[in-house]
Design an enzyme around this catalytic site. Structure first.
Site, PDB file in Angstrom:
ATOM      1  N   LYS A  54      -5.161 -12.765 -28.867  1.00 11.99           N
ATOM      2  CA  LYS A  54      -5.062 -11.297 -28.934  1.00 11.99           C
ATOM      3  C   LYS A  54      -6.455 -10.671 -28.852  1.00 11.99           C
ATOM      4  O   LYS A  54      -6.662  -9.708 -28.116  1.00 11.99           O
ATOM      5  CB  LYS A  54      -4.404 -10.863 -30.254  1.00 11.99           C
ATOM      6  CG  LYS A  54      -2.911 -11.067 -30.284  1.00 11.99           C
ATOM      7  CD  LYS A  54      -2.345 -10.744 -31.653  1.00 11.99           C
ATOM      8  CE  LYS A  54      -0.871 -11.119 -31.698  1.00 11.99           C
ATOM      9  NZ  LYS A  54      -0.309 -11.142 -33.041  1.00 11.99           N
ATOM     10  N   GLN A  98      -0.552 -10.451 -38.908  1.00  6.76           N
ATOM     11  CA  GLN A  98       0.004 -11.703 -38.376  1.00  6.76           C
ATOM     12  C   GLN A  98       0.889 -12.382 -39.427  1.00  6.76           C
ATOM     13  O   GLN A  98       0.452 -12.591 -40.553  1.00  6.76           O
ATOM     14  CB  GLN A  98      -1.157 -12.627 -37.954  1.00  6.76           C
ATOM     15  CG  GLN A  98      -0.723 -13.883 -37.251  1.00  6.76           C
ATOM     16  CD  GLN A  98      -0.041 -13.614 -35.914  1.00  6.76           C
ATOM     17  OE1 GLN A  98      -0.493 -12.810 -35.115  1.00  6.76           O
ATOM     18  NE2 GLN A  98       1.078 -14.268 -35.687  1.00  6.76           N
ATOM     19  N   ASP A 121       3.475  -3.334 -33.155  1.00  8.33           N
ATOM     20  CA  ASP A 121       4.429  -4.443 -33.068  1.00  8.33           C
ATOM     21  C   ASP A 121       5.867  -3.914 -32.984  1.00  8.33           C
ATOM     22  O   ASP A 121       6.774  -4.654 -32.594  1.00  8.33           O
ATOM     23  CB  ASP A 121       4.305  -5.320 -34.326  1.00  8.33           C
ATOM     24  CG  ASP A 121       3.717  -6.681 -34.031  1.00  8.33           C
ATOM     25  OD1 ASP A 121       3.690  -7.062 -32.846  1.00  8.33           O
ATOM     26  OD2 ASP A 121       3.314  -7.363 -34.986  1.00  8.33           O
TER      27      ASP A 121
END
Ligand code: NAP
Length: 302
Positions: A54, A98, A121
């Site tokens: 990422k 995460q 997200d």
């Protein structure tokens, strides 16, 4: 018949080039770049390699990227305070925590603390609700389903009036992609069925799919005879079925298989995604697209 391959690796490059060009244009005109913070708790190797990818992608696109590595001993209160700090930081447009988090931290509490307008997200209940309403209400579609829809559209597959069958009903793939495909609008307008472990006669549903999206996590679940000739098959499954020695590095690497028997299915389908190199590369790509969109919402450009 040999199906057209829908390669996520190629589509990723197309989209990343589009994002990079837009980032440059906005930076030149307005002097701002998308800001993304990634919060990683602990040292889980899979999470670390995912986060590294990422960061690399964000850097390549000219984003401002902040990496917050926190020890597994961080308290829930301290993690909430960190999220609050970035909720208030105007240079940050996307906050990503995460998963998995250590057991002493409540995942739901953490994800729900992210400002829904920075939830790139797309997992916050507010964004799940926006996705359900559809149309201009949608701010951030969750990244894997957004990637799947983008692949279908870019492959030139007609979705309007199509029979879409989704295998799997998870909150991160099955339910959101089904919801997206049934909406009124481009890349959607489909008739959607969701199937799962309690479905009677899985095969009969799959057989009528013009677009078959499989996200079960069961290697080879979908048999070639379940595929309608000419259908578009999107295989989301990523299953480790063994290990092999990499020719490039000499190190042991996982052998990955999808949920569809690819070799046989490609002789029947009209188009199909491979595993690896299909849906996988799309998730981070759509995360970048959501972060850019978040900045554009803030600038009143969307
Ligand atoms: P999940 O949460 O485990 O959900 C799997 C779903 O498939 C469940 O709804 C389950 O039904 C259904 N299912 C499992 N076995 C089945 C069977 N034999 N017949 C019918 N339905 C069955 O999985 P997920 O998170 O959605 O992930 C699915 C797969 O996609 C995994 O292989 C995962 O690694 C992969 N994935 C890839 C990406 C990516 O490439 N970027 C992203 C996310 C996930 P029940 O609800 O009835 O149990």
């Amino acid at each position: 018949m040999t199906a057209k391959l829908i390669k996520g690796t190629d589509i990723r490059e197309e989209i990343l080039e589009e994002i990079a060009a837009e980032v440059k244009e906005i930076k030149d005109k307005k002097g701002v770049v998308p800001g993304l913070v990634t919060i990683l708790v602990g040292e889980d190797p899979a999470s670390m390699s995912y986060v590294t990818l990422k960061i690399k992608t964000a850097d390549r696109l000219g984003f401002k990227e902040i990496q917050e590595n926190q020890p597994t001993t961080i308290s829930e209160a301290d993690l909430l305070a960190l999220i609050d700090k970035y909720n208030k930081d105007d240079s940050i447009h996307g906050i990503l925590v995460q998963l998995p988090l250590p057991d002493h931290i409540d995942d739901k509490k953490i994800l729900n603390a992210i400002d829904p307008d920075k939830d790139v997200d797309g997992f916050h209940p507010v964004n799940v609700g926006r996705l359900m309403i559809g149309g201009s209400e949608v701010k951030f579609a969750p990244c894997t389903p957004a990637g799947i829809q983008e692949m279908i559209v870019r492959a030139g597959v007609e979705t309007s009036g199509a029979e879409v069958v989704v295998v799997g009903r998870s909150n991160i793939v099955g339910k959101p992609i089904a919801n997206m495909m049934v909406q009124k609008g481009p890349g959607a307008n489909a008739t959607v069925t969701i199937v799962h472990t309690r479905t009677k006669d899985l095969a009969s549903h799959c057989k009528r799919a013009d677009i078959l999206i499989v996200a079960a996590g069961v290697p080879g679940l979908v048999k070639p005879e379940w595929i309608k000739p000419g259908a578009c098959v999107i295989d989301v499954g990523v299953n480790r079925v063994g290990e092999k020695v990499s020719e490039k590095t000499g190190k042991n690497v996982a052998i990955l298989r999808g949920d569809v028997d690819f070799d046989a299915a490609k002789e029947i389908a009209g188009s199909i995604t491979p595993v690896p190199g299909g849906v996988g590369p799309m998730t981070i790509t759509m995360l970048m697209k959501n972060t850019l969109s978040s900045m554009k919402y803030k600038l009143g450009m969307m």
